[in-house]
Design a protein around this motif. Structure first.
Motif, PDB file in Angstrom:
ATOM      1  N   GLN A  48      -8.010   0.553  -0.892  1.00 49.83           N
ATOM      2  CA  GLN A  48      -6.818  -0.127  -0.761  1.00 49.83           C
ATOM      3  C   GLN A  48      -6.657  -1.161   0.566  1.00 49.83           C
ATOM      4  O   GLN A  48      -6.150  -2.223   0.097  1.00 49.83           O
ATOM      5  N   HIS A  97      -8.732   5.106   0.073  1.00 53.99           N
ATOM      6  CA  HIS A  97      -7.764   4.254   1.194  1.00 53.99           C
ATOM      7  C   HIS A  97      -8.605   2.992   1.845  1.00 53.99           C
ATOM      8  O   HIS A  97      -8.105   1.958   2.015  1.00 53.99           O
ATOM      9  N   THR A 129      -1.973   2.578   7.066  1.00 53.15           N
ATOM     10  CA  THR A 129      -2.927   3.339   6.358  1.00 53.15           C
ATOM     11  C   THR A 129      -4.057   3.678   7.274  1.00 53.15           C
ATOM     12  O   THR A 129      -4.591   4.838   6.987  1.00 53.15           O
ATOM     13  N   LEU A 167       0.718  -1.273   0.113  1.00 53.84           N
ATOM     14  CA  LEU A 167       0.025   0.275   0.172  1.00 53.84           C
ATOM     15  C   LEU A 167       0.883   1.198   0.119  1.00 53.84           C
ATOM     16  O   LEU A 167       2.191   1.245   0.275  1.00 53.84           O
ATOM     17  N   HIS A 217     -11.300  10.798  -0.569  1.00 52.72           N
ATOM     18  CA  HIS A 217      -9.911  10.292  -0.129  1.00 52.72           C
ATOM     19  C   HIS A 217     -10.127   8.981   0.837  1.00 52.72           C
ATOM     20  O   HIS A 217      -9.341   7.956   0.658  1.00 52.72           O
ATOM     21  N   HIS A 240      -3.016   6.752   8.857  1.00 52.01           N
ATOM     22  CA  HIS A 240      -3.293   7.852   7.683  1.00 52.01           C
ATOM     23  C   HIS A 240      -4.820   8.493   7.721  1.00 52.01           C
ATOM     24  O   HIS A 240      -4.993   9.390   7.391  1.00 52.01           O
ATOM     25  N   LEU A 241      -5.701   7.298   7.525  1.00 55.63           N
ATOM     26  CA  LEU A 241      -6.890   7.771   7.564  1.00 55.63           C
ATOM     27  C   LEU A 241      -7.251   8.543   8.573  1.00 55.63           C
ATOM     28  O   LEU A 241      -7.912   9.606   8.525  1.00 55.63           O
TER      29      LEU A 241
END
Length: 171
Positions: A142, A139, A48, A40, A135, A51-52
């Motif tokens: 992903q 993710h 990830t 990723l 956005h 990040h979210l």
């Protein structure tokens, strides 16, 4: 459909899809799969999800508080899975109540903020708000692909499933 109603629907989807991903897939991953580099952008499921959470916080600050957090986009907010999942689950719920405070004409305005590199930005409000939800969808997609590649079932997170669920529910 008016823009306020459209974004209210997106905000509900944001909560629904995030919570479904957390509850049905992320909590049960082994620690190895949670931290595995699975190709990723932020490498692992753990990074990830962090990040979210980080970007949801950044965008909410820009929209609702008028301030720009300038932090690296790979900042790890929580090392513990339960903590990051709980924080993300809570963070996504802020959008719906905030959206009810906006007047319809606000969606025709602009959003001004400062990027991480210090650049002052002014962009149309409604598309920028759309970016927040898009956005997160990117993710979550992903993460779903990574789960599938690790031979875990990926949840069905299409917005249309929430819309169908809402259409079946009595009002």
């Amino acid at each position: 459909m008016t823009l306020p109603n459209y974004f209210a629907s997106l905000a509900r989807y944001h909560v629904w899809a995030t919570q479904k991903l957390i509850d049905t897939n992320l909590r049960g991953l082994s620690d190895d799969d949670w931290h595995r580099d699975c190709g990723l952008f932020f490498r692992s499921v753990h990074r990830t999800v962090n990040h979210l959470l980080l970007t949801d916080n950044i965008w909410f600050s820009r929209f609702a508080e008028g301030r720009s957090q300038r932090v690296p986009l790979d900042t790890e907010l929580h090392q513990d899975r339960a903590e990051v999942c709980k924080a993300l689950g809570k963070a996504v719920t802020r959008w719906s109540p905030w959206l009810t405070t906006l007047t319809p004409d606000r969606f025709d305005g602009d959003l001004s903020y400062v990027r991480n590199n210090g650049e002052q930005v002014r962009i149309p409000f409604a598309p920028a708000l759309g970016h927040v939800f898009n956005h997160a969808t990117h993710h979550r997609g992903q993460l779903t692909a990574a789960l599938t590649a690790m031979v875990h079932p990926g949840p069905e997170l299409d917005w249309v499933y929430l819309l169908q669920q809402e259409a079946r529910s009595p009002t």
